[in-house]
Design a protein around this motif. Sequence first.
Motif, PDB file in Angstrom:
ATOM      1  N   ALA A  13       0.804  -1.145   0.025  1.00 12.01           N
ATOM      2  CA  ALA A  13      -0.033   0.060  -0.107  1.00 12.01           C
ATOM      3  C   ALA A  13       0.685   1.015  -0.132  1.00 12.01           C
ATOM      4  O   ALA A  13       2.058   1.196   0.565  1.00 12.01           O
ATOM      5  N   LEU A  14       0.451   2.283  -0.675  1.00 11.99           N
ATOM      6  CA  LEU A  14       1.221   3.599  -0.783  1.00 11.99           C
ATOM      7  C   LEU A  14       0.312   4.542  -0.679  1.00 11.99           C
ATOM      8  O   LEU A  14      -0.582   4.576  -1.870  1.00 11.99           O
ATOM      9  N   THR A  15       0.166   5.718   0.147  1.00 17.30           N
ATOM     10  CA  THR A  15      -0.634   6.586   0.088  1.00 17.30           C
ATOM     11  C   THR A  15       0.417   8.002   0.382  1.00 17.30           C
ATOM     12  O   THR A  15       1.063   8.004   1.210  1.00 17.30           O
ATOM     13  N   VAL A  16      -0.179   8.874  -0.554  1.00 21.68           N
ATOM     14  CA  VAL A  16       0.378  10.203  -0.424  1.00 21.68           C
ATOM     15  C   VAL A  16      -0.652  11.103   0.438  1.00 21.68           C
ATOM     16  O   VAL A  16      -1.817  11.081   0.051  1.00 21.68           O
ATOM     17  N   HIS A  17      -0.113  11.411   1.522  1.00 25.12           N
ATOM     18  CA  HIS A  17      -0.958  12.247   2.599  1.00 25.12           C
ATOM     19  C   HIS A  17      -0.475  13.753   2.230  1.00 25.12           C
ATOM     20  O   HIS A  17       0.541  14.193   2.953  1.00 25.12           O
ATOM     21  N   SER A  18      -1.263  14.385   1.524  1.00 22.65           N
ATOM     22  CA  SER A  18      -0.847  16.086   1.282  1.00 22.65           C
ATOM     23  C   SER A  18      -0.924  17.034   2.562  1.00 22.65           C
ATOM     24  O   SER A  18      -0.157  17.665   2.747  1.00 22.65           O
ATOM     25  N   LEU A  39      11.869  14.547   4.335  1.00 24.03           N
ATOM     26  CA  LEU A  39      13.090  13.666   4.370  1.00 24.03           C
ATOM     27  C   LEU A  39      13.313  12.837   2.948  1.00 24.03           C
ATOM     28  O   LEU A  39      14.299  12.957   2.416  1.00 24.03           O
ATOM     29  N   MET A  40      12.208  12.729   2.199  1.00 27.58           N
ATOM     30  CA  MET A  40      12.505  12.187   0.907  1.00 27.58           C
ATOM     31  C   MET A  40      13.142  13.029  -0.067  1.00 27.58           C
ATOM     32  O   MET A  40      14.057  13.040  -0.755  1.00 27.58           O
ATOM     33  N   ARG A  41      12.501  14.254   0.131  1.00 27.28           N
ATOM     34  CA  ARG A  41      13.489  15.607  -0.889  1.00 27.28           C
ATOM     35  C   ARG A  41      14.740  15.851  -0.424  1.00 27.28           C
ATOM     36  O   ARG A  41      15.595  15.850  -1.305  1.00 27.28           O
ATOM     37  N   VAL A  42      15.138  15.767   0.710  1.00 29.29           N
ATOM     38  CA  VAL A  42      16.360  15.900   1.291  1.00 29.29           C
ATOM     39  C   VAL A  42      17.270  14.996   0.958  1.00 29.29           C
ATOM     40  O   VAL A  42      18.647  14.995   0.828  1.00 29.29           O
ATOM     41  N   VAL A  68       4.496  16.518  -2.110  1.00 30.19           N
ATOM     42  CA  VAL A  68       4.634  15.538  -3.416  1.00 30.19           C
ATOM     43  C   VAL A  68       3.210  15.877  -4.156  1.00 30.19           C
ATOM     44  O   VAL A  68       2.195  15.586  -3.869  1.00 30.19           O
ATOM     45  N   VAL A  69       3.474  16.419  -5.516  1.00 32.21           N
ATOM     46  CA  VAL A  69       2.480  16.782  -6.034  1.00 32.21           C
ATOM     47  C   VAL A  69       1.962  15.712  -7.101  1.00 32.21           C
ATOM     48  O   VAL A  69       0.678  15.549  -7.400  1.00 32.21           O
ATOM     49  N   GLU A  70       2.874  14.676  -7.318  1.00 30.21           N
ATOM     50  CA  GLU A  70       2.524  13.675  -7.980  1.00 30.21           C
ATOM     51  C   GLU A  70       3.516  12.291  -7.783  1.00 30.21           C
ATOM     52  O   GLU A  70       4.515  12.568  -7.374  1.00 30.21           O
ATOM     53  N   LEU A  71       3.125  10.996  -7.912  1.00 30.04           N
ATOM     54  CA  LEU A  71       3.896  10.294  -7.743  1.00 30.04           C
ATOM     55  C   LEU A  71       3.893   9.062  -8.876  1.00 30.04           C
ATOM     56  O   LEU A  71       2.821   8.530  -9.053  1.00 30.04           O
ATOM     57  N   GLU A  72       4.989   9.112  -9.863  1.00 34.34           N
ATOM     58  CA  GLU A  72       4.709   8.535 -10.974  1.00 34.34           C
ATOM     59  C   GLU A  72       5.173   7.273 -10.990  1.00 34.34           C
ATOM     60  O   GLU A  72       6.527   7.042 -10.269  1.00 34.34           O
ATOM     61  N   PRO A  73       4.657   6.022 -11.226  1.00 39.03           N
ATOM     62  CA  PRO A  73       5.365   4.575 -11.108  1.00 39.03           C
ATOM     63  C   PRO A  73       6.254   4.290 -12.134  1.00 39.03           C
ATOM     64  O   PRO A  73       6.276   5.124 -13.471  1.00 39.03           O
ATOM     65  N   ILE A  74       7.444   4.025 -11.732  1.00 36.42           N
ATOM     66  CA  ILE A  74       8.535   3.496 -12.690  1.00 36.42           C
ATOM     67  C   ILE A  74       8.533   2.126 -12.743  1.00 36.42           C
ATOM     68  O   ILE A  74       9.009   1.410 -11.601  1.00 36.42           O
ATOM     69  N   GLY A  75       8.235   1.173 -13.614  1.00 40.54           N
ATOM     70  CA  GLY A  75       7.905   0.005 -13.791  1.00 40.54           C
ATOM     71  C   GLY A  75       7.290  -0.702 -12.544  1.00 40.54           C
ATOM     72  O   GLY A  75       6.401  -0.059 -12.118  1.00 40.54           O
ATOM     73  N   VAL A  82       7.120  13.904  -7.694  1.00 37.83           N
ATOM     74  CA  VAL A  82       7.253  15.290  -8.541  1.00 37.83           C
ATOM     75  C   VAL A  82       7.017  16.133  -7.128  1.00 37.83           C
ATOM     76  O   VAL A  82       5.844  16.367  -6.652  1.00 37.83           O
ATOM     77  N   PHE A  83       8.105  16.907  -6.780  1.00 38.56           N
ATOM     78  CA  PHE A  83       7.641  17.728  -5.489  1.00 38.56           C
ATOM     79  C   PHE A  83       7.368  18.887  -5.860  1.00 38.56           C
ATOM     80  O   PHE A  83       7.743  19.561  -7.019  1.00 38.56           O
ATOM     81  N   SER A  84       6.665  19.852  -4.879  1.00 41.76           N
ATOM     82  CA  SER A  84       6.248  21.125  -5.206  1.00 41.76           C
ATOM     83  C   SER A  84       7.290  22.008  -5.584  1.00 41.76           C
ATOM     84  O   SER A  84       6.764  23.184  -6.096  1.00 41.76           O
TER      85      SER A  84
END
Length: 137
Positions: A13-18, A39-42, A68-75, A82-84
Motif C-alpha cells: 500500500a502506498l498513500t500520499v498524505h498531502s 526527508l524524501m526531498r532532502v 509531493v504533487v505527483e507520484l509516477e510509477p517507474i516499472g 514530483v515535488f512542489s
Amino acid sequence: MAGLHADSPTPTALTVHSQSRVLEIAFSDGAQFRIPFELMRVYSPSAEVQGHGPGQEVLQTGKREVNVVELEPIGNYAVKPVFSDGHESGIFSWDYLYHLGSEQDRLWDDYTRKLQAAGANRDDPMVAAGGHACGNH
C-alpha cells in the motif's frame, strides 16, 4: 523459510498524505512507515542532490513545506515523486523507500548534523543553482 530474505519487500500500500506531508507505505514483510516528504526531498537519490560521488552531496534546506504533487510509477520497482519545488529527478526504488522508512531517525540525525556543520538552518532558502556556497562567509 529459506529464500524469503533473497526477495526484497515490496509495497502493498502506498498513500500520499498531502495535508500531513507524509508518504505512508506498507511493505510485504509487514513493515509500515510514514516517511515525511521533507526527508524524501532532502535524501532524494537524484544526482542533483547526491552529486556525482562521495562528498559531492548538495545540502538541501528550506524543504519543510515541500509537498509531493505527483507520484509516477517507474516499472514495478520504483516511484518518481514530483515535488512542489519542481524537483522530479529522483527515482525512489522500493529498497530505497524501505531504507528511508526504517532508518529515518538516523537520517534525521545525520541531516541535523550536516546542517550544523554547514552553519545552515533547515528552513534557510536554498542557494540558487550556480551560486556556489563554499562556507566562506
